[in-house]
Design an enzyme around this catalytic site. Structure first.
Site, PDB file in Angstrom:
ATOM      1  N   ARG A 289      32.879  35.380  47.465  1.00 22.16           N
ATOM      2  CA  ARG A 289      32.557  34.442  46.386  1.00 22.16           C
ATOM      3  C   ARG A 289      33.333  33.156  46.589  1.00 22.16           C
ATOM      4  O   ARG A 289      34.560  33.174  46.728  1.00 22.16           O
ATOM      5  CB  ARG A 289      32.941  35.036  45.022  1.00 22.16           C
ATOM      6  CG  ARG A 289      32.168  36.262  44.660  1.00 22.16           C
ATOM      7  CD  ARG A 289      32.191  36.527  43.173  1.00 22.16           C
ATOM      8  NE  ARG A 289      33.503  36.484  42.550  1.00 22.16           N
ATOM      9  CZ  ARG A 289      33.698  36.686  41.259  1.00 22.16           C
ATOM     10  NH1 ARG A 289      32.678  36.934  40.456  1.00 22.16           N
ATOM     11  NH2 ARG A 289      34.902  36.652  40.743  1.00 22.16           N
TER      12      ARG A 289
ATOM     13  N   THR B  97      32.667  27.770  42.890  1.00 27.15           N
ATOM     14  CA  THR B  97      31.323  27.953  42.299  1.00 27.15           C
ATOM     15  C   THR B  97      31.043  29.399  41.899  1.00 27.15           C
ATOM     16  O   THR B  97      30.128  29.662  41.140  1.00 27.15           O
ATOM     17  CB  THR B  97      30.237  27.541  43.306  1.00 27.15           C
ATOM     18  OG1 THR B  97      30.293  28.465  44.418  1.00 27.15           O
ATOM     19  CG2 THR B  97      30.448  26.134  43.815  1.00 27.15           C
TER      20      THR B  97
ATOM     21  N   ASP C  14      40.883  42.560  41.428  1.00 28.60           N
ATOM     22  CA  ASP C  14      40.141  42.240  42.650  1.00 28.60           C
ATOM     23  C   ASP C  14      40.039  43.499  43.505  1.00 28.60           C
ATOM     24  O   ASP C  14      41.035  43.966  44.070  1.00 28.60           O
ATOM     25  CB  ASP C  14      40.855  41.120  43.410  1.00 28.60           C
ATOM     26  CG  ASP C  14      40.024  40.627  44.582  1.00 28.60           C
ATOM     27  OD1 ASP C  14      39.662  41.460  45.451  1.00 28.60           O
ATOM     28  OD2 ASP C  14      39.711  39.424  44.633  1.00 28.60           O
TER      29      ASP C  14
ATOM     30  N   ASP D 142      41.191  43.281  47.254  1.00 31.99           N
ATOM     31  CA  ASP D 142      42.654  43.198  47.388  1.00 31.99           C
ATOM     32  C   ASP D 142      43.314  44.548  47.085  1.00 31.99           C
ATOM     33  O   ASP D 142      44.284  44.936  47.745  1.00 31.99           O
ATOM     34  CB  ASP D 142      43.215  42.139  46.431  1.00 31.99           C
ATOM     35  CG  ASP D 142      42.963  40.731  46.936  1.00 31.99           C
ATOM     36  OD1 ASP D 142      42.694  40.577  48.149  1.00 31.99           O
ATOM     37  OD2 ASP D 142      43.022  39.787  46.124  1.00 31.99           O
TER      38      ASP D 142
HETATM   39  C1  PRP Z   1      34.062  40.712  45.097  1.00 28.70           C
HETATM   40  C2  PRP Z   1      33.469  42.102  44.998  1.00 28.70           C
HETATM   41  C3  PRP Z   1      32.003  41.822  45.025  1.00 28.70           C
HETATM   42  C4  PRP Z   1      31.894  40.487  44.339  1.00 28.70           C
HETATM   43  C5  PRP Z   1      31.357  40.709  42.971  1.00 28.70           C
HETATM   44  O1  PRP Z   1      34.052  40.267  46.399  1.00 28.70           O
HETATM   45  O2  PRP Z   1      33.897  42.950  46.018  1.00 28.70           O
HETATM   46  O3  PRP Z   1      31.466  41.747  46.340  1.00 28.70           O
HETATM   47  O4  PRP Z   1      33.220  39.940  44.269  1.00 28.70           O
HETATM   48  O5  PRP Z   1      31.210  39.524  42.290  1.00 28.70           O
HETATM   49  P1  PRP Z   1      29.797  38.909  41.907  1.00 28.70           P
HETATM   50  O6  PRP Z   1      29.001  39.988  41.269  1.00 28.70           O
HETATM   51  O7  PRP Z   1      30.168  37.820  40.952  1.00 28.70           O
HETATM   52  O8  PRP Z   1      29.158  38.359  43.150  1.00 28.70           O
HETATM   53  P2  PRP Z   1      34.930  39.006  46.873  1.00 28.70           P
HETATM   54  O9  PRP Z   1      34.114  37.764  46.813  1.00 28.70           O
HETATM   55  O10 PRP Z   1      36.212  38.987  46.126  1.00 28.70           O
HETATM   56  O11 PRP Z   1      35.147  39.294  48.403  1.00 28.70           O
HETATM   57  P3  PRP Z   1      36.048  40.429  49.074  1.00 28.70           P
HETATM   58  O12 PRP Z   1      35.406  41.769  48.722  1.00 28.70           O
HETATM   59  O13 PRP Z   1      35.940  40.133  50.514  1.00 28.70           O
HETATM   60  O14 PRP Z   1      37.420  40.319  48.537  1.00 28.70           O
HETATM   61  N1  URA Z   2      35.283  40.756  42.136  1.00 31.21           N
HETATM   62  C1  URA Z   2      36.241  41.661  41.915  1.00 31.21           C
HETATM   63  O1  URA Z   2      36.804  42.228  42.877  1.00 31.21           O
HETATM   64  N2  URA Z   2      36.608  41.934  40.659  1.00 31.21           N
HETATM   65  C2  URA Z   2      36.003  41.346  39.604  1.00 31.21           C
HETATM   66  O2  URA Z   2      36.365  41.651  38.460  1.00 31.21           O
HETATM   67  C3  URA Z   2      35.003  40.397  39.844  1.00 31.21           C
HETATM   68  C4  URA Z   2      34.659  40.138  41.124  1.00 31.21           C
END
Ligand code: PRP
Ligand code: URA
Length: 209
Positions: free
Chosen positions: A104, A108, A200, A203
């Site tokens: 994400r 945005t 997160d 993480d």
């Molecule tokens: C997080 C999570 C999802 C997404 C959900 O990923 O693992 O993929 O956010 O959010 P959304 O429904 O608003 O799209 P992140 O972008 O943090 O990437 P990562 O898993 O690589 O940390």
């Molecule tokens: N991505 C995450 O990992 N946690 C949230 O709560 C939203 C997006």
């Protein structure tokens, strides 16, 4: 409209509550995600069709049932979706695995694609998109859009925690997709994180914060 199934089984709810706690460390978080993924996979595959085959037991020949029909594929959304792969494959070891990399954009909140590799016969398979978090829904929506470009028609999502906003957005964007989730939380906060959520997910699985 895609069906939303909330797996409110006591064991799933209990394990998720432990995952939500900020004191839960990386190993326990990861192990619990695997366990919940196994339990969810058991339920998601409940409607798999069966066919009869002839086998021979030590006693006699007999006709018994095995799973038939479309083969399965899972598509974890990187990174956090990786945490659900082991649990799914423990129950369904024959599923093929594709990967889509999305993050994400911090400003945005829109998903940015950086990787996509799917099995060659993906369009013929029944697909489950794996991502613990359905927040705005942007990541799952983008992953499903990519899969549909390849001709995939039977797609569902397996999420751990969803926000009502994400469910609504996903249902509007892809009304043919069924959503399987362990909990539907209250809302999103100003940073588009799920409240109360679990923070997160990426993480917490990989210990990057
Ligand atoms: C997080 C999570 C999802 C997404 C959900 O990923 O693992 O993929 O956010 O959010 P959304 O429904 O608003 O799209 P992140 O972008 O943090 O990437 P990562 O898993 O690589 O940390
Ligand atoms: N991505 C995450 O990992 N946690 C949230 O709560 C939203 C997006």
């Amino acid at each position: 409209m895609g069906k939303v199934t909330v797996f409110d089984h006591p064991l799933i709810t209990h394990k998720l509550t432990i995952m939500r706690q900020k004191s839960t460390g990386t190993k326990d978080f990861s192990d619990l995600l695997t366990e919940i993924s196994m339990l969810m996979t058991y339920e998601i595959t409940r409607d798999l069709p069966l066919k009869e085959i002839e086998i021979e037991t030590p006693i006699c020949k007999t006709r018994q049932k095995i799973v038939s029909g479309k083969k399965l594929a899972i598509i974890p959304i990187l990174r956090a979706g990786l945490g659900m792969v082991k649990g799914f494959l423990t129950i369904c070891p024959v599923a093929k695995v594709g990967h889509i990399g999305l993050y994400r954009d911090p400003d945005t909140k829109e998903p940015v694609k950086y990787y996509f590799k799917a099995p060659a016969d993906i369009a013929k398979r029944r697909i489950v998109v794996l991502d613990p978090m359905l927040a705005t829904g942007g990541s799952c929506i983008a992953a499903i859009t990519e899969l549909k470009k390849l001709g995939c028609t039977e797609i569902s999502t397996m999420n751990l925690v969803a926000a009502p906003e994400g469910i609504k957005a996903l249902q509007e964007a892809h009304p043919d997709v069924n959503i399987y989730v362990a909990a539907v939380d209250e809302c999103l906060n100003e940073n588009a994180y799920i409240v109360p959520g679990l923070g997160d997910a990426g993480d917490r699985i990989f210990g990057t914060k």
